[in-house]
Design a protein around this motif. Structure first.
Motif, PDB file in Angstrom:
ATOM      1  N   LEU A 151       9.784 -71.783  42.452  1.00 42.20           N
ATOM      2  CA  LEU A 151       9.100 -71.846  41.169  1.00 42.20           C
ATOM      3  C   LEU A 151      10.047 -71.522  40.024  1.00 42.20           C
ATOM      4  O   LEU A 151      11.011 -70.782  40.175  1.00 42.20           O
ATOM      5  CB  LEU A 151       7.929 -70.869  41.155  1.00 42.20           C
ATOM      6  CG  LEU A 151       6.816 -71.121  42.166  1.00 42.20           C
ATOM      7  CD1 LEU A 151       5.745 -70.055  42.053  1.00 42.20           C
ATOM      8  CD2 LEU A 151       6.207 -72.502  41.998  1.00 42.20           C
ATOM      9  N   THR A 152       9.769 -72.092  38.847  1.00 38.09           N
ATOM     10  CA  THR A 152      10.586 -71.872  37.659  1.00 38.09           C
ATOM     11  C   THR A 152       9.758 -71.160  36.596  1.00 38.09           C
ATOM     12  O   THR A 152       8.575 -70.863  36.792  1.00 38.09           O
ATOM     13  CB  THR A 152      11.085 -73.212  37.097  1.00 38.09           C
ATOM     14  OG1 THR A 152       9.961 -73.936  36.552  1.00 38.09           O
ATOM     15  CG2 THR A 152      11.736 -74.062  38.185  1.00 38.09           C
ATOM     16  N   ASP A 155       6.415 -72.536  35.759  1.00 38.10           N
ATOM     17  CA  ASP A 155       5.302 -72.333  36.687  1.00 38.10           C
ATOM     18  C   ASP A 155       4.633 -70.978  36.518  1.00 38.10           C
ATOM     19  O   ASP A 155       3.413 -70.857  36.693  1.00 38.10           O
ATOM     20  CB  ASP A 155       5.786 -72.473  38.129  1.00 38.10           C
ATOM     21  CG  ASP A 155       6.341 -73.852  38.430  1.00 38.10           C
ATOM     22  OD1 ASP A 155       5.592 -74.826  38.260  1.00 38.10           O
ATOM     23  OD2 ASP A 155       7.517 -73.953  38.818  1.00 38.10           O
ATOM     24  N   GLU A 156       5.402 -69.950  36.236  1.00 42.79           N
ATOM     25  CA  GLU A 156       4.833 -68.624  36.058  1.00 42.79           C
ATOM     26  C   GLU A 156       5.689 -67.823  35.089  1.00 42.79           C
ATOM     27  O   GLU A 156       6.888 -68.060  34.971  1.00 42.79           O
ATOM     28  CB  GLU A 156       4.698 -67.892  37.400  1.00 42.79           C
ATOM     29  CG  GLU A 156       6.002 -67.717  38.151  1.00 42.79           C
ATOM     30  CD  GLU A 156       5.821 -67.018  39.493  1.00 42.79           C
ATOM     31  OE1 GLU A 156       4.786 -67.263  40.157  1.00 42.79           O
ATOM     32  OE2 GLU A 156       6.711 -66.237  39.879  1.00 42.79           O
ATOM     33  N   LEU A 171       0.072 -67.236  36.180  1.00 39.43           N
ATOM     34  CA  LEU A 171       0.261 -68.468  36.949  1.00 39.43           C
ATOM     35  C   LEU A 171      -0.126 -69.653  36.069  1.00 39.43           C
ATOM     36  O   LEU A 171      -1.266 -69.741  35.614  1.00 39.43           O
ATOM     37  CB  LEU A 171      -0.592 -68.420  38.216  1.00 39.43           C
ATOM     38  CG  LEU A 171      -0.427 -67.158  39.076  1.00 39.43           C
ATOM     39  CD1 LEU A 171      -1.413 -67.169  40.239  1.00 39.43           C
ATOM     40  CD2 LEU A 171       1.000 -67.016  39.567  1.00 39.43           C
ATOM     41  N   THR A 173       0.818 -73.262  36.607  1.00 35.59           N
ATOM     42  CA  THR A 173       0.778 -74.627  37.131  1.00 35.59           C
ATOM     43  C   THR A 173       0.105 -74.677  38.490  1.00 35.59           C
ATOM     44  O   THR A 173      -0.120 -73.654  39.151  1.00 35.59           O
ATOM     45  CB  THR A 173       2.197 -75.197  37.270  1.00 35.59           C
ATOM     46  OG1 THR A 173       2.897 -74.453  38.282  1.00 35.59           O
ATOM     47  CG2 THR A 173       2.958 -75.129  35.959  1.00 35.59           C
ATOM     48  N   ASP A 175       1.479 -75.806  41.154  1.00 37.76           N
ATOM     49  CA  ASP A 175       2.442 -75.284  42.132  1.00 37.76           C
ATOM     50  C   ASP A 175       2.337 -73.770  42.252  1.00 37.76           C
ATOM     51  O   ASP A 175       2.364 -73.216  43.350  1.00 37.76           O
ATOM     52  CB  ASP A 175       3.866 -75.663  41.720  1.00 37.76           C
ATOM     53  CG  ASP A 175       4.196 -77.111  42.021  1.00 37.76           C
ATOM     54  OD1 ASP A 175       3.551 -77.690  42.906  1.00 37.76           O
ATOM     55  OD2 ASP A 175       5.104 -77.653  41.370  1.00 37.76           O
ATOM     56  N   ALA A 176       2.218 -73.085  41.126  1.00 34.81           N
ATOM     57  CA  ALA A 176       2.116 -71.630  41.144  1.00 34.81           C
ATOM     58  C   ALA A 176       0.850 -71.178  41.873  1.00 34.81           C
ATOM     59  O   ALA A 176       0.877 -70.207  42.641  1.00 34.81           O
ATOM     60  CB  ALA A 176       2.127 -71.085  39.722  1.00 34.81           C
ATOM     61  N   ASP A 194      -7.234 -76.150  39.946  1.00 37.26           N
ATOM     62  CA  ASP A 194      -6.290 -76.837  39.063  1.00 37.26           C
ATOM     63  C   ASP A 194      -6.932 -77.300  37.762  1.00 37.26           C
ATOM     64  O   ASP A 194      -6.286 -77.327  36.710  1.00 37.26           O
ATOM     65  CB  ASP A 194      -5.669 -78.046  39.776  1.00 37.26           C
ATOM     66  CG  ASP A 194      -4.737 -77.647  40.913  1.00 37.26           C
ATOM     67  OD1 ASP A 194      -4.596 -76.426  41.157  1.00 37.26           O
ATOM     68  OD2 ASP A 194      -4.169 -78.543  41.551  1.00 37.26           O
TER      69      ASP A 194
END
Length: 276
Positions: A151-152, A155-156, A171, A173, A175-176, A194
């Motif tokens: 994660l970047t 993302d969080e 959080l 995204t 992905d997160a 989501d």
């Protein structure tokens, strides 16, 4: 199922307690979906309570006095409180399912009866049946991502240090959410939440220990207070949806004023669909 004027008051009380109107920010028809599902079953439950009381099988609720509006409201507030406590776990799952279905435009919502009510909802004659439908949808979804994702900052993001080595991370995204779900073994991932991402007032947090391990996951949702929407905590869950450790809850609660700093704009007024 037709309602009396008294029962319509009860429906309004229930939908208010569920904060149905802010949910339009995720799914425009959400209050209507709640009314024809949870609301309908609430009135059915209420009628049974009244029959049981009349038959001497239950403790009486506060009586109406000469039809005064305040007495009607008090009676429905009490009934709503009992109903929500009785089905609190099931209702969290049901509401999340309806939000997901509305936001993702699930095809079954288009299969309606002559009064524009989704048949899947109308066929459910108990809260348990609604809950079973939610489980089939939310827990039958296959994970799309694995917890090994790198994660970047997109993302969080780190929000606050709350003491004793703990920190709160927001959080941001899908992905997160998926990574958090895999690490905590609960259902925040796999697409179930989501639709709420990026919607004003809906936020997700992870409480991490000094090693970066998540110890609790938090969901905040908008609530209408004195004509303005504010964020309030809806869920606070530990691993496998268990209760978090008490000291984690205490640290997070003490830092809430610093964490919930964003102002939630009023939901845009939109045309409401007609439900019979």
């Amino acid at each position: 199922m037709d309602y009396t004027d008294d029962e319509n008051i009860g429906l309004k009380v229930l939908l208010g307690e569920l904060d149905a109107e802010p949910m339009r920010m995720v799914s425009q028809s959400m209050p209507e979906y709640l009314e024809v599902s949870v609301g309908r079953l609430f009135i059915t439950w209420s009628r049974k309570v009244d029959r049981d009381i009349a038959a001497g099988l239950g403790a009486p609720l506060p009586c109406r006095d000469l039809g005064r509006f305040e007495d009607w409201m008090q009676r429905w507030v009490l009934k709503t409180d009992v109903f929500l406590r009785q089905y609190q776990y099931e209702l969290v799952e049901i509401i999340d399912w309806l939000l997901l279905a509305g936001a993702a435009r699930h095809s079954w919502l288009e299969n309606v009866d002559e009064r524009n009510r989704p048949r899947k909802l109308m066929k459910c004659h108990s809260v348990q049946m609604l809950y079973n439908e939610s489980v089939k949808c939310l827990r039958g979804r296959q994970p799309r991502r694995r917890s090994s994702i790198d994660l970047t900052e997109a993302d969080e993001r780190h929000l606050a240090d709350i003491g004793a080595g703990y920190a709160v991370v927001e959080l941001l995204t899908a992905d997160a959410l998926d990574v958090e779900s895999a690490r905590m073994r609960h259902c925040i991932g796999q697409g179930n939440y989501d639709a709420k991402l990026g919607t004003p007032g809906f936020r997700f947090f992870s409480i991490r220990d000094s090693s970066g391990q998540p110890r609790a996951t938090v969901e905040a949702t908008p609530k209408l207070v004195s004509g303005q929407f504010v964020s309030v905590i809806r869920q606070l869950r530990g691993p496998r949806n268990m209760l978090p450790e008490p000291h984690v809850v205490e640290l997070f609660t003490a830092a809430l004023d610093d964490i919930l700093t964003d102002v939630t704009p009023m939901a845009a007024q939109a045309r409401r669909p007609s439900f019979g």
